[in-house]
Design a protein around this motif. Structure first.
Motif, PDB file in Angstrom:
ATOM      1  N   LYS A  91      31.038 -17.456 -43.475  1.00  0.00           N
ATOM      2  CA  LYS A  91      30.268 -18.562 -44.310  1.00  0.00           C
ATOM      3  C   LYS A  91      30.136 -17.974 -45.759  1.00  0.00           C
ATOM      4  N   ASP A  92      30.151 -18.965 -46.644  1.00  0.00           N
ATOM      5  CA  ASP A  92      30.582 -18.518 -47.956  1.00  0.00           C
ATOM      6  C   ASP A  92      29.265 -18.998 -48.823  1.00  0.00           C
ATOM      7  N   THR A  93      28.041 -18.741 -48.334  1.00  0.00           N
ATOM      8  CA  THR A  93      27.135 -19.136 -49.381  1.00  0.00           C
ATOM      9  C   THR A  93      26.273 -18.204 -49.635  1.00  0.00           C
ATOM     10  N   GLY A  94      26.528 -17.581 -51.128  1.00  0.00           N
ATOM     11  CA  GLY A  94      25.929 -16.542 -51.495  1.00  0.00           C
ATOM     12  C   GLY A  94      26.720 -15.275 -51.663  1.00  0.00           C
ATOM     13  N   ASN A  95      26.003 -14.295 -52.532  1.00  0.00           N
ATOM     14  CA  ASN A  95      26.803 -12.957 -52.541  1.00  0.00           C
ATOM     15  C   ASN A  95      25.700 -12.022 -52.232  1.00  0.00           C
ATOM     16  N   ASP A  96      26.086 -10.758 -52.334  1.00  0.00           N
ATOM     17  CA  ASP A  96      25.251  -9.629 -52.291  1.00  0.00           C
ATOM     18  C   ASP A  96      24.663  -9.653 -50.691  1.00  0.00           C
ATOM     19  N   ARG A  97      25.846  -9.797 -49.984  1.00  0.00           N
ATOM     20  CA  ARG A  97      25.358  -9.694 -48.360  1.00  0.00           C
ATOM     21  C   ARG A  97      25.917  -8.594 -47.937  1.00  0.00           C
ATOM     22  N   SER A  98      25.484  -8.241 -46.617  1.00  0.00           N
ATOM     23  CA  SER A  98      26.349  -6.958 -45.801  1.00  0.00           C
ATOM     24  C   SER A  98      26.530  -7.487 -44.489  1.00  0.00           C
ATOM     25  N   LEU A  99      27.420  -6.856 -43.758  1.00  0.00           N
ATOM     26  CA  LEU A  99      27.525  -6.863 -42.332  1.00  0.00           C
ATOM     27  C   LEU A  99      26.679  -5.740 -41.763  1.00  0.00           C
ATOM     28  N   TYR A 100      25.717  -6.257 -40.912  1.00  0.00           N
ATOM     29  CA  TYR A 100      25.125  -5.087 -40.282  1.00  0.00           C
ATOM     30  C   TYR A 100      25.363  -5.149 -39.065  1.00  0.00           C
ATOM     31  N   PRO A 104      19.894  -0.905 -30.280  1.00  0.00           N
ATOM     32  CA  PRO A 104      18.325  -0.220 -29.780  1.00  0.00           C
ATOM     33  C   PRO A 104      18.400   1.176 -29.766  1.00  0.00           C
ATOM     34  N   ILE A 105      17.358   1.723 -29.952  1.00  0.00           N
ATOM     35  CA  ILE A 105      16.933   3.360 -30.060  1.00  0.00           C
ATOM     36  C   ILE A 105      16.201   3.660 -28.837  1.00  0.00           C
ATOM     37  N   ASN A 106      16.692   4.276 -28.099  1.00  0.00           N
ATOM     38  CA  ASN A 106      15.591   5.037 -26.790  1.00  0.00           C
ATOM     39  C   ASN A 106      14.952   3.844 -26.160  1.00  0.00           C
ATOM     40  N   LYS A 107      15.603   2.711 -25.990  1.00  0.00           N
ATOM     41  CA  LYS A 107      15.187   1.439 -25.450  1.00  0.00           C
ATOM     42  C   LYS A 107      13.737   0.905 -25.826  1.00  0.00           C
ATOM     43  N   ALA A 108      13.440   1.547 -26.954  1.00  0.00           N
ATOM     44  CA  ALA A 108      11.712   1.159 -27.464  1.00  0.00           C
ATOM     45  C   ALA A 108      11.711   0.639 -28.827  1.00  0.00           C
ATOM     46  N   LYS A 109      12.804   0.924 -29.594  1.00  0.00           N
ATOM     47  CA  LYS A 109      12.865   0.546 -31.110  1.00  0.00           C
ATOM     48  C   LYS A 109      14.458   0.106 -31.308  1.00  0.00           C
ATOM     49  N   ALA A 110      14.525  -0.169 -32.629  1.00  0.00           N
ATOM     50  CA  ALA A 110      15.871  -0.859 -32.821  1.00  0.00           C
ATOM     51  C   ALA A 110      16.030  -0.221 -34.152  1.00  0.00           C
ATOM     52  N   ASP A 111      17.576  -0.188 -34.455  1.00  0.00           N
ATOM     53  CA  ASP A 111      17.872   0.213 -35.866  1.00  0.00           C
ATOM     54  C   ASP A 111      19.074  -0.568 -36.351  1.00  0.00           C
ATOM     55  N   VAL A 112      19.033  -0.501 -37.656  1.00  0.00           N
ATOM     56  CA  VAL A 112      19.975  -1.519 -38.467  1.00  0.00           C
ATOM     57  C   VAL A 112      20.804  -0.761 -39.366  1.00  0.00           C
ATOM     58  N   GLU A 113      22.152  -0.687 -39.363  1.00  0.00           N
ATOM     59  CA  GLU A 113      23.049  -0.029 -40.461  1.00  0.00           C
ATOM     60  C   GLU A 113      23.910  -0.975 -41.017  1.00  0.00           C
ATOM     61  N   SER A 114      24.169  -0.905 -41.975  1.00  0.00           N
ATOM     62  CA  SER A 114      25.068  -1.687 -43.023  1.00  0.00           C
ATOM     63  C   SER A 114      26.592  -1.062 -42.815  1.00  0.00           C
ATOM     64  N   LEU A 115      27.336  -1.936 -42.486  1.00  0.00           N
ATOM     65  CA  LEU A 115      28.829  -1.469 -42.332  1.00  0.00           C
ATOM     66  C   LEU A 115      29.623  -1.970 -43.408  1.00  0.00           C
ATOM     67  N   ALA A 116      29.326  -2.827 -43.993  1.00  0.00           N
ATOM     68  CA  ALA A 116      30.314  -3.493 -45.067  1.00  0.00           C
ATOM     69  C   ALA A 116      29.344  -4.227 -46.192  1.00  0.00           C
ATOM     70  N   TYR A 117      29.634  -4.299 -47.428  1.00  0.00           N
ATOM     71  CA  TYR A 117      28.936  -4.806 -48.507  1.00  0.00           C
ATOM     72  C   TYR A 117      29.884  -5.689 -49.091  1.00  0.00           C
ATOM     73  N   LEU A 118      29.583  -6.883 -49.149  1.00  0.00           N
ATOM     74  CA  LEU A 118      30.543  -8.254 -49.675  1.00  0.00           C
ATOM     75  C   LEU A 118      29.723  -8.613 -50.973  1.00  0.00           C
ATOM     76  N   ALA A 119      30.472  -8.455 -51.966  1.00  0.00           N
ATOM     77  CA  ALA A 119      30.128  -8.709 -53.396  1.00  0.00           C
ATOM     78  C   ALA A 119      30.712 -10.038 -53.820  1.00  0.00           C
ATOM     79  N   SER A 120      31.646 -10.725 -52.676  1.00  0.00           N
ATOM     80  CA  SER A 120      32.017 -11.962 -53.332  1.00  0.00           C
ATOM     81  C   SER A 120      31.246 -12.927 -52.769  1.00  0.00           C
ATOM     82  N   TYR A 121      31.198 -14.098 -53.594  1.00  0.00           N
ATOM     83  CA  TYR A 121      30.543 -15.306 -53.380  1.00  0.00           C
ATOM     84  C   TYR A 121      31.400 -16.140 -51.990  1.00  0.00           C
TER      85      TYR A 121
END
Length: 164
Positions: A91-100, A104-121
């Protein structure tokens, strides 16, 4: 045909063939091994750890919390197993987004990691090759990532050492 027209036609065709060759060479130089992947989003995940990895969710967002496009989920990945996700459209609306990556962490919490940054619109191609190497003592994934996105090109980072 006279000789002038014949040589002019050969010269024009030769020019365009050389131009096309340079275009292919530049694409190969920029993308390298990622040239073989189709446009869209390709995520390859390898579990080289000795753990069963569950509930890996991949999505595009402008920040960690507001999902712009869901790319897919991997429910279970056994040790030594690999799988891939592909979506032909970004989807191509907006720039400065990432692929995240959300997991889950230890079945109680969750974590989020950025895998790729997209500078293109309007990005056309994102490739992520994710190798999960283990889980640290807090439950966070240890992994290596290499990939390609169409503005900055190839990238690579390593989060395999124990985290803080």
């Amino acid at each position: 045909m006279n000789k002038t027209l014949k040589y002019s036609l050969i010269g024009i065709v030769s020019f365009f063939l050389i131009l096309f060759g340079f275009y292919i060479l530049l694409r190969w130089a920029k993308q390298g091994e990622f040239l073989k992947y189709e446009n869209g989003v390709t995520i390859e995940v390898y579990n080289s750890s000795e753990e069963v990895i569950t509930d890996l969710n991949f999505y595009f967002a402008f920040d960690r919390n507001h999902v712009h496009q869901d790319v897919g989920t991997i429910d279970v990945l056994e040790p030594g197993e690999s799988t891939s996700l592909y979506n032909y459209q970004i989807k191509d609306t907006g720039n400065d987004r990432s692929l995240y990556l959300h997991y889950p962490i230890n079945k109680a919490k969750a974590d989020v990691e950025s895998l790729a940054y997209l500078a293109s619109y309007k990005p056309s191609k994102v490739v992520v090759i994710l190798e999960i190497t283990g889980i640290d003592n807090t439950g966070r994934l240890l992994f290596r990532v290499r990939g390609y996105e169409d503005v900055f090109g190839k990238y690579e980072f390593d989060l395999t050492s124990t985290r803080e």
